[in-house]
Design a protein around this motif. Structure first.
Motif, PDB file in Angstrom:
ATOM      1  N   TYR A 256       0.857  -1.202   0.000  1.00 28.86           N
ATOM      2  CA  TYR A 256       0.000   0.000   0.000  1.00 28.86           C
ATOM      3  C   TYR A 256       0.887   1.244   0.000  1.00 28.86           C
ATOM      4  CZ  TYR A 256      -4.675   1.953   1.080  1.00 28.86           C
ATOM      5  OH  TYR A 256      -5.904   2.579   1.043  1.00 28.86           O
ATOM      6  N   ARG A 257       0.508   2.276  -0.750  1.00 24.54           N
ATOM      7  CA  ARG A 257       1.361   3.448  -0.915  1.00 24.54           C
ATOM      8  C   ARG A 257       0.542   4.623  -1.413  1.00 24.54           C
ATOM      9  NH1 ARG A 257       4.902   0.613  -5.526  1.00 24.54           N
ATOM     10  NH2 ARG A 257       4.928  -0.908  -3.848  1.00 24.54           N
ATOM     11  N   LEU A 258       1.179   5.788  -1.526  1.00 20.35           N
ATOM     12  CA  LEU A 258       0.486   6.994  -1.957  1.00 20.35           C
ATOM     13  C   LEU A 258       0.947   7.433  -3.338  1.00 20.35           C
ATOM     14  CD1 LEU A 258       0.463   9.229   1.266  1.00 20.35           C
ATOM     15  CD2 LEU A 258      -1.321   7.677   0.429  1.00 20.35           C
ATOM     16  N   GLY A 259      -0.021   7.896  -4.134  1.00 21.48           N
ATOM     17  CA  GLY A 259       0.243   8.528  -5.415  1.00 21.48           C
ATOM     18  C   GLY A 259      -0.261   9.955  -5.380  1.00 21.48           C
ATOM     19  N   LEU A 260       0.034  10.723  -6.420  1.00 23.29           N
ATOM     20  CA  LEU A 260      -0.299  12.147  -6.436  1.00 23.29           C
ATOM     21  C   LEU A 260      -0.855  12.565  -7.795  1.00 23.29           C
ATOM     22  CD1 LEU A 260       0.041  14.880  -4.768  1.00 23.29           C
ATOM     23  CD2 LEU A 260       2.130  15.190  -6.114  1.00 23.29           C
ATOM     24  N   LEU A 261      -1.978  13.287  -7.759  1.00 17.30           N
ATOM     25  CA  LEU A 261      -2.510  13.966  -8.936  1.00 17.30           C
ATOM     26  C   LEU A 261      -2.334  15.466  -8.733  1.00 17.30           C
ATOM     27  CD1 LEU A 261      -5.898  12.093  -9.534  1.00 17.30           C
ATOM     28  CD2 LEU A 261      -3.725  11.697 -10.699  1.00 17.30           C
ATOM     29  N   ARG A 262      -1.875  16.151  -9.768  1.00 14.78           N
ATOM     30  CA  ARG A 262      -1.729  17.602  -9.694  1.00 14.78           C
ATOM     31  C   ARG A 262      -2.579  18.239 -10.803  1.00 14.78           C
ATOM     32  NH1 ARG A 262       3.104  21.440  -9.269  1.00 14.78           N
ATOM     33  NH2 ARG A 262       4.438  19.613  -9.185  1.00 14.78           N
ATOM     34  N   LEU A 263      -3.363  19.239 -10.434  1.00 11.83           N
ATOM     35  CA  LEU A 263      -4.119  19.994 -11.426  1.00 11.83           C
ATOM     36  C   LEU A 263      -3.142  20.845 -12.225  1.00 11.83           C
ATOM     37  CD1 LEU A 263      -7.000  20.704 -12.472  1.00 11.83           C
ATOM     38  CD2 LEU A 263      -6.944  22.643 -10.880  1.00 11.83           C
ATOM     39  N   LYS A 264      -3.120  20.659 -13.526  1.00 18.23           N
ATOM     40  CA  LYS A 264      -2.186  21.391 -14.368  1.00 18.23           C
ATOM     41  C   LYS A 264      -2.439  22.892 -14.285  1.00 18.23           C
ATOM     42  CE  LYS A 264      -1.869  17.568 -17.684  1.00 18.23           C
ATOM     43  NZ  LYS A 264      -2.140  17.127 -19.084  1.00 18.23           N
ATOM     44  N   LYS A 265      -1.372  23.670 -14.310  1.00 13.44           N
ATOM     45  CA  LYS A 265      -1.493  25.116 -14.168  1.00 13.44           C
ATOM     46  C   LYS A 265      -2.371  25.734 -15.240  1.00 13.44           C
ATOM     47  CE  LYS A 265       2.864  25.885 -11.712  1.00 13.44           C
ATOM     48  NZ  LYS A 265       4.176  26.579 -11.718  1.00 13.44           N
ATOM     49  N   GLU A 266      -2.301  25.175 -16.449  1.00 17.15           N
ATOM     50  CA  GLU A 266      -3.081  25.744 -17.544  1.00 17.15           C
ATOM     51  C   GLU A 266      -4.518  25.240 -17.580  1.00 17.15           C
ATOM     52  OE1 GLU A 266      -1.003  22.043 -19.174  1.00 17.15           O
ATOM     53  OE2 GLU A 266      -0.569  23.686 -17.768  1.00 17.15           O
ATOM     54  N   ALA A 267      -4.846  24.267 -16.709  1.00 25.79           N
ATOM     55  CA  ALA A 267      -6.186  23.683 -16.720  1.00 25.79           C
ATOM     56  C   ALA A 267      -7.233  24.687 -16.255  1.00 25.79           C
ATOM     57  CB  ALA A 267      -6.212  22.448 -15.830  1.00 25.79           C
ATOM     58  N   LYS A 268      -8.294  24.811 -17.031  1.00 26.50           N
ATOM     59  CA  LYS A 268      -9.365  25.737 -16.687  1.00 26.50           C
ATOM     60  C   LYS A 268     -10.519  25.046 -15.970  1.00 26.50           C
ATOM     61  CE  LYS A 268      -8.361  28.950 -20.480  1.00 26.50           C
ATOM     62  NZ  LYS A 268      -8.892  29.656 -21.679  1.00 26.50           N
ATOM     63  N   VAL A 269     -10.632  23.739 -16.165  1.00 31.32           N
ATOM     64  CA  VAL A 269     -11.719  22.990 -15.527  1.00 31.32           C
ATOM     65  C   VAL A 269     -11.150  21.800 -14.776  1.00 31.32           C
ATOM     66  CG1 VAL A 269     -13.459  23.702 -17.204  1.00 31.32           C
ATOM     67  CG2 VAL A 269     -12.126  21.636 -17.624  1.00 31.32           C
ATOM     68  N   LEU A 270     -11.764  21.476 -13.662  1.00 32.64           N
ATOM     69  CA  LEU A 270     -11.334  20.318 -12.884  1.00 32.64           C
ATOM     70  C   LEU A 270     -11.935  19.029 -13.430  1.00 32.64           C
ATOM     71  CD1 LEU A 270     -10.873  22.780 -10.871  1.00 32.64           C
ATOM     72  CD2 LEU A 270     -11.165  21.104  -9.044  1.00 32.64           C
ATOM     73  N   LEU A 271     -13.162  19.128 -13.964  1.00 32.48           N
ATOM     74  CA  LEU A 271     -13.900  17.945 -14.390  1.00 32.48           C
ATOM     75  C   LEU A 271     -13.469  17.467 -15.774  1.00 32.48           C
ATOM     76  CD1 LEU A 271     -17.476  18.848 -13.089  1.00 32.48           C
ATOM     77  CD2 LEU A 271     -15.748  17.400 -12.008  1.00 32.48           C
ATOM     78  N   ASP A 272     -12.194  17.179 -15.886  1.00 34.78           N
ATOM     79  CA  ASP A 272     -11.620  16.673 -17.128  1.00 34.78           C
ATOM     80  C   ASP A 272     -10.358  15.907 -16.767  1.00 34.78           C
ATOM     81  OD1 ASP A 272     -10.482  16.154 -19.588  1.00 34.78           O
ATOM     82  OD2 ASP A 272     -10.750  18.184 -20.359  1.00 34.78           O
ATOM     83  N   ALA A 273     -10.307  14.643 -17.126  1.00 35.14           N
ATOM     84  CA  ALA A 273      -9.146  13.816 -16.780  1.00 35.14           C
ATOM     85  C   ALA A 273      -7.851  14.394 -17.346  1.00 35.14           C
ATOM     86  CB  ALA A 273      -9.355  12.393 -17.301  1.00 35.14           C
ATOM     87  N   LYS A 274      -7.943  15.097 -18.468  1.00 39.58           N
ATOM     88  CA  LYS A 274      -6.753  15.679 -19.085  1.00 39.58           C
ATOM     89  C   LYS A 274      -6.195  16.856 -18.288  1.00 39.58           C
ATOM     90  CE  LYS A 274      -8.159  14.332 -23.752  1.00 39.58           C
ATOM     91  NZ  LYS A 274      -8.529  14.800 -25.118  1.00 39.58           N
TER      92      LYS A 274
END
Length: 355
Positions: A256-274
């Motif tokens: 068991y371990r931790l991973g990290l997701l970061r919202l890209k600086k240029e991203a305008k919407v959160l509700l998009d996997a990209k």
């Protein structure tokens, strides 16, 4: 030789030694009081929130087949307070068993507890997510059941929802969002792949948008065991950056371990996997610490330090016997969290700044 002077000098020397010893003892006691050791408590899925100079820890009660939720209160992060049971599961219904990973949040002068539950288990195929609302502004007071959260529509299921656990909620850019771990569709086996989903909320008890899958266990460090999963997501916000720290691999194993997701600086919407980029593992076990995961985050009493609150397995054997641990973490030059390496149990750790 003057015996009077000699006796007086000897008495003074004894007194001086006593004072010196007492001072040294006081200094040692003070130094020991400035440290603590892990684990700080027993149990799993630790959740902590700081509010008005107090730390509140929310946990399920009754072991892995939890039937209630408790909240403890302490003026110290390194020492848990007395737990008060604030809610017990009903005798029947979708949330009558398997109360998992409750989280305590504060919105608009009310406290909300997000939790997962099932009508029975094992197998753990009935887990859905709900929310409780406090009657007063006391987090250790009474709560009312606000019902199920809409975590995906399944017309074949009587609850109308798709399997979901580990709901975490945060206000980001002036809007409320929920993130959780769920299945693509309901299944007859709990050996089903878990993904991370994100959705908008119109208020603390209502998910108001379609869910969007933002992460799946698709990296080499997320796979390789008996079940691929992403779970225990936690928003971590700092200086305008948005992160989601989550657990991966199997919770009953040392992997068991931790991973990290970061919202890209240029991203305008959160509700998009990209809009999200993944890195990891960012926190994992050692030969002395097994399966660290399902973390929450807070700051020291003076807000100068950041701390991770997580659980680890007690042994390398498969199972869910776990304890709760704390340690300070730092930030990388790019603004991402640096959790370092898990500190072994029994090692003295400096108490949080300002404690």
């Amino acid at each position: 030789m003057n015996p009077t002077i000699t006796t007086s000098s000897f008495s003074f020397l004894v007194l001086f030694c006593l004072i010196l010893g007492h001072t040294a003892t006081q200094a040692q006691e003070k130094n020991e009081a400035r440290t603590f050791v892990n684990p700080v408590g027993q149990g799993a899925d630790p959740w902590v929130i700081r509010h008005k100079n107090h730390y509140y820890v929310c946990q399920s009660t009754g072991g892995i087949a939890g039937r209630g939720i408790s909240v403890s209160k302490s003026d110290k992060l390194s020492k848990l307070g007395k737990a008060v049971i604030v809610w017990n599961a009903p005798r029947k219904g979708w949330n009558s068993n398997q109360i998992w990973a409750p989280e305590l949040h504060y919105f608009n002068n009310k406290w909300y507890i997000y939790y997962a539950a099932g009508q029975s288990g094992p197998p753990y195929i009935y887990q859905r997510s709900g929310v409780l609302e406090s009657v007063t502004d006391d987090p250790q007071g009474k709560y009312i059941d606000k019902g199920l959260l809409s975590t995906g529509a399944d017309p074949k299921d009587k609850t109308g929802n798709i399997w979901a656990i580990d709901v975490n909620v945060a206000e980001i850019r002036g809007k409320l969002y929920a993130v959780w771990s769920g299945w693509e569709k309901n299944a007859a086996t709990d050996k089903t792949v878990q993904h991370l989903y994100l959705a908008r909320m119109s208020n603390p008890w209502t998910i108001s948008s379609e869910r969007v899958k933002i992460s799946s266990p698709d990296q080499q460090w997320e796979t390789g065991g008996p079940l691929n999963l992403n779970e225990g997501p936690q928003f971590l916000l700092r200086k305008g950056q948005v992160f989601i720290v989550y657990s991966t691999r199997e919770s009953w194993t040392p992997e068991y371990r931790l991973g990290l997701l970061r919202l890209k600086k240029e991203a305008k919407v959160l509700l998009d996997a990209k809009s999200w980029e993944k890195t990891g593992p960012v926190f994992q076990g050692t030969e002395q610490v097994f399966g660290p995961g399902h973390a929450s985050f807070t700051q020291s009493p003076d807000s100068k330090e950041w701390w991770i609150f997580y659980h680890a397995k007690k042994t390398t054997e498969p199972g869910w016997s776990r304890d709760m641990r704390l340690q300070k973490f730092s930030w990388n030059p790019d603004g991402s969290p640096n959790f370092g390496t898990p500190i072994p149990a029994g090692v003295a750790i400096q108490v949080p700044s300002g404690e």
